[in-house]
Design a protein around this motif. Structure first.
Motif, short mmCIF file in Angstrom:
data_model
loop_
_atom_site.label_atom_id
_atom_site.label_comp_id
_atom_site.label_asym_id
_atom_site.label_seq_id
_atom_site.Cartn_x
_atom_site.Cartn_y
_atom_site.Cartn_z
N TRP A 20 0.83 -1.21 0.00
CA TRP A 20 0.00 0.00 0.00
C TRP A 20 0.87 1.25 0.00
O TRP A 20 0.55 2.24 -0.67
CB TRP A 20 -0.91 -0.02 1.22
CG TRP A 20 -1.89 1.10 1.30
CD1 TRP A 20 -1.86 2.17 2.14
CD2 TRP A 20 -3.07 1.28 0.50
NE1 TRP A 20 -2.93 3.00 1.93
CE2 TRP A 20 -3.69 2.48 0.92
CE3 TRP A 20 -3.65 0.55 -0.54
CZ2 TRP A 20 -4.87 2.96 0.34
CZ3 TRP A 20 -4.82 1.02 -1.11
CH2 TRP A 20 -5.42 2.21 -0.68
N LEU A 34 2.19 1.84 -3.43
CA LEU A 34 1.12 2.41 -4.26
C LEU A 34 0.97 3.91 -3.97
O LEU A 34 0.82 4.71 -4.90
CB LEU A 34 -0.19 1.68 -3.99
CG LEU A 34 -1.43 2.22 -4.73
CD1 LEU A 34 -1.24 2.13 -6.23
CD2 LEU A 34 -2.68 1.48 -4.29
N GLY A 35 1.05 4.30 -2.70
CA GLY A 35 0.95 5.70 -2.34
C GLY A 35 2.06 6.54 -2.96
O GLY A 35 1.82 7.67 -3.41
N VAL A 37 1.23 7.02 -6.57
CA VAL A 37 0.13 7.99 -6.71
C VAL A 37 0.65 9.41 -6.52
O VAL A 37 0.27 10.33 -7.25
CB VAL A 37 -0.99 7.68 -5.70
CG1 VAL A 37 -2.03 8.80 -5.68
CG2 VAL A 37 -1.66 6.36 -6.04
N MET A 88 -6.23 8.19 -1.47
CA MET A 88 -5.90 6.95 -0.75
C MET A 88 -6.84 6.68 0.42
O MET A 88 -6.73 5.63 1.06
CB MET A 88 -4.46 7.03 -0.23
CG MET A 88 -3.40 7.22 -1.28
SD MET A 88 -3.17 5.80 -2.36
CE MET A 88 -2.40 4.64 -1.24
N VAL A 94 -6.36 7.01 -11.82
CA VAL A 94 -5.59 6.63 -10.64
C VAL A 94 -6.53 6.31 -9.48
O VAL A 94 -6.35 5.32 -8.76
CB VAL A 94 -4.62 7.76 -10.24
CG1 VAL A 94 -4.05 7.51 -8.85
CG2 VAL A 94 -3.48 7.85 -11.25
N HIS A 153 -8.02 2.92 -9.86
CA HIS A 153 -7.06 1.85 -9.58
C HIS A 153 -6.82 1.71 -8.07
O HIS A 153 -6.69 0.59 -7.57
CB HIS A 153 -5.75 2.13 -10.30
CG HIS A 153 -5.84 2.07 -11.79
ND1 HIS A 153 -6.53 1.08 -12.45
CD2 HIS A 153 -5.32 2.89 -12.76
CE1 HIS A 153 -6.44 1.27 -13.75
NE2 HIS A 153 -5.72 2.36 -13.97
N VAL A 154 -6.77 2.82 -7.37
CA VAL A 154 -6.57 2.76 -5.91
C VAL A 154 -7.76 2.09 -5.24
O VAL A 154 -7.59 1.27 -4.34
CB VAL A 154 -6.34 4.17 -5.35
CG1 VAL A 154 -6.40 4.16 -3.82
CG2 VAL A 154 -5.00 4.72 -5.82
N ARG A 155 -8.97 2.42 -5.67
CA ARG A 155 -10.15 1.79 -5.07
C ARG A 155 -10.13 0.27 -5.31
O ARG A 155 -10.48 -0.50 -4.41
CB ARG A 155 -11.42 2.39 -5.70
CG ARG A 155 -11.60 3.88 -5.48
CD ARG A 155 -12.01 4.22 -4.07
NE ARG A 155 -12.16 5.66 -3.92
CZ ARG A 155 -11.20 6.48 -3.49
NH1 ARG A 155 -10.03 5.98 -3.14
NH2 ARG A 155 -11.41 7.78 -3.36
N ALA A 190 -7.53 -1.27 -3.00
CA ALA A 190 -8.02 -1.29 -1.62
C ALA A 190 -9.03 -2.42 -1.42
O ALA A 190 -9.04 -3.08 -0.36
CB ALA A 190 -8.64 0.05 -1.27
N LEU A 244 2.67 4.49 -12.09
CA LEU A 244 1.97 3.25 -11.75
C LEU A 244 2.46 2.09 -12.60
O LEU A 244 2.43 0.93 -12.15
CB LEU A 244 0.46 3.43 -11.90
CG LEU A 244 -0.29 3.73 -10.60
CD1 LEU A 244 0.09 5.11 -10.09
CD2 LEU A 244 -1.80 3.64 -10.80
#
Length: 397
Positions: free
Chosen positions: A93, A96-97, A100, A278, A305, A308-310, A313, A339
């Motif tokens: 995670w 990923l942050g 982003v 996020m 973005v 993709h984050v959702r 998660a 990404l």
């Protein structure tokens, strides 16, 4: 290292992480039995070989939880081929942050366009500022209040161009530092930047102690008060702690204008936008949710973005690591270089990443043991070697 007898119970689930003995110089690796919640050994360095040798002596290990460090992956692969490697979900995670944040920084011009096309609400009165204490307003964009490019922006462009030219010419970081008379950390930041936009976003979004008083200064200027000393005294009564030179420098650009321009609606900083993206949408305030909706509507890349984050998660929440390959394909189909780098890295470590998103095991308690090890190290006031520290970590209650 002298032999120290450690607990002989069979270790089924092992946690691996490193900690600094001397930051930037020397490190050690701590091994934790995640089922019994206790450290079982401390190895010198953070390389693959010591971990592989230790694992060969413990063929009972079935699961190895680690971060995404390549050395630990290689050590676990060669020392315990029978074990399932689990990439820690928090590190996934966190990675990923970071991706982003790079994407938001590279597309922050879109965000500024969305926000600067609208003007802030009416400036607050002195009583409003005193009672409500509004949050700081981020610095303006690339131009000053008179429409000229800010000196900070010009300097950043010149330095970036000079650094890139020297780097492309084969110069080392040390040579660039000496040639341009810049600090090494500054040169490294320019070298690592994906482009000039990333640097300009950070440079132009620095807050100042004057930010929350700017709407009031604009209002008073347009009311006819052009006395810098008087304006400074007024905002001092509102708890402004800066000097009159700060106010004078800001108001100097107003001299050529008939009236102070309206304060544009400040664009949120990249990290604030990253936090919105996020975060669980249910946890956003109504204002933050509206701002994020405007940003997503004005920038298709950031909208992608957010999608993709959702999805990522949801994978973490539902322990559905089997969806990771499809997620990687969707990311690679969009024009999102930061990404893409993350997705390719996950592809190289697909088994561990899938396990990290599919099992409840993580390196959480290993991080706690690292904190404890650092405390024991500091209690030695730098006078103990690794052997003594290892004994304290393994034997201290």
């Amino acid at each position: 290292m002298p032999h120290l007898k450690v607990p002989s119970d069979r270790i089924r689930v092992l946690g691996v992480d490193d900690f600094a003995l001397r930051k930037g110089d020397s490190y050690a690796t701590i091994l934790v039995d995640l089922e019994r919640r206790r450290p079982v050994d401390v190895l010198p360095g953070r390389d693959a070989e010591p971990l592989a040798v230790w694992l060969k002596g413990h063929p009972e290990v079935e699961i190895i939880c680690r971060d995404r460090a390549g050395a630990y992956a290689e050590g676990a692969r060669s020392g315990a081929p029978q074990a399932v490697q689990v990439a820690d979900a928090w590190h996934l995670w966190h990675n990923l942050g970071e991706a982003v944040e790079k994407t938001v920084s590279s597309h922050h011009a879109c965000v500024r366009t969305v926000f600067e096309n609208t003007v802030s609400a009416a400036p607050p009165t002195s009583d409003d500022i005193w009672l409500t204490s509004p949050p700081p307003v981020p610095a303006a964009g690339m131009l000053d209040v008179c429409g000229r490019e800010r000196r900070l922006v010009t300097r950043t462009r010149e330095r970036y161009t000079a650094v890139r030219q020297l780097l492309d010419g084969g110069s080392t970081l040390e040579n660039i530092c000496r040639t341009l008379q810049l600090d090494r950390s500054t040169v490294r930041r320019f070298v690592r930047a994906t482009g000039i936009d990333e640097l300009l976003v950070k440079a132009t979004n620095r807050s100042t102690i004057l930010d929350k008083y700017k709407p009031y200064l604009h209002q008073r200027w347009n009311e006819g008060c052009h006395n810098t000393a008087e304006l400074h005294q007024e905002i001092v009564t509102m708890c402004f702690a800066g000097s009159i030179q700060t106010v004078r420098g800001y108001l100097r650009s107003f001299k050529a204008a008939i009236a102070a321009p309206p304060v544009p609606r400040p664009a949120p900083r990249p990290r604030r936008i990253v936090r919105w993206i996020m975060s669980d949408p249910a946890n956003l305030t109504a204002d933050d949710a509206v701002d994020l909706k405007e940003i997503r509507a004005g920038c298709p890349e950031l909208d992608a973005v957010a999608h993709h984050v959702r999805d990522f998660a949801a994978m973490m929440r539902d322990l559905r690591g089997d969806r990771l390959p499809a997620w990687i394909e969707r990311v690679l189909a969009d024009d999102l270089p930061a990404l893409h780098s993350l997705a390719k890295g996950l592809s190289r470590d697909i088994d561990a990443a899938t396990a990290g998103l599919s099992t409840p095991w993580s390196s959480g308690q290993v991080e706690g043991q690292v904190t404890r090890a650092k405390l024991l190290k500091r209690q030695g006031f730098g006078r103990s070697n690794l052997d003594f520290l290892r004994k304290r970590i393994l034997l201290s209650p």
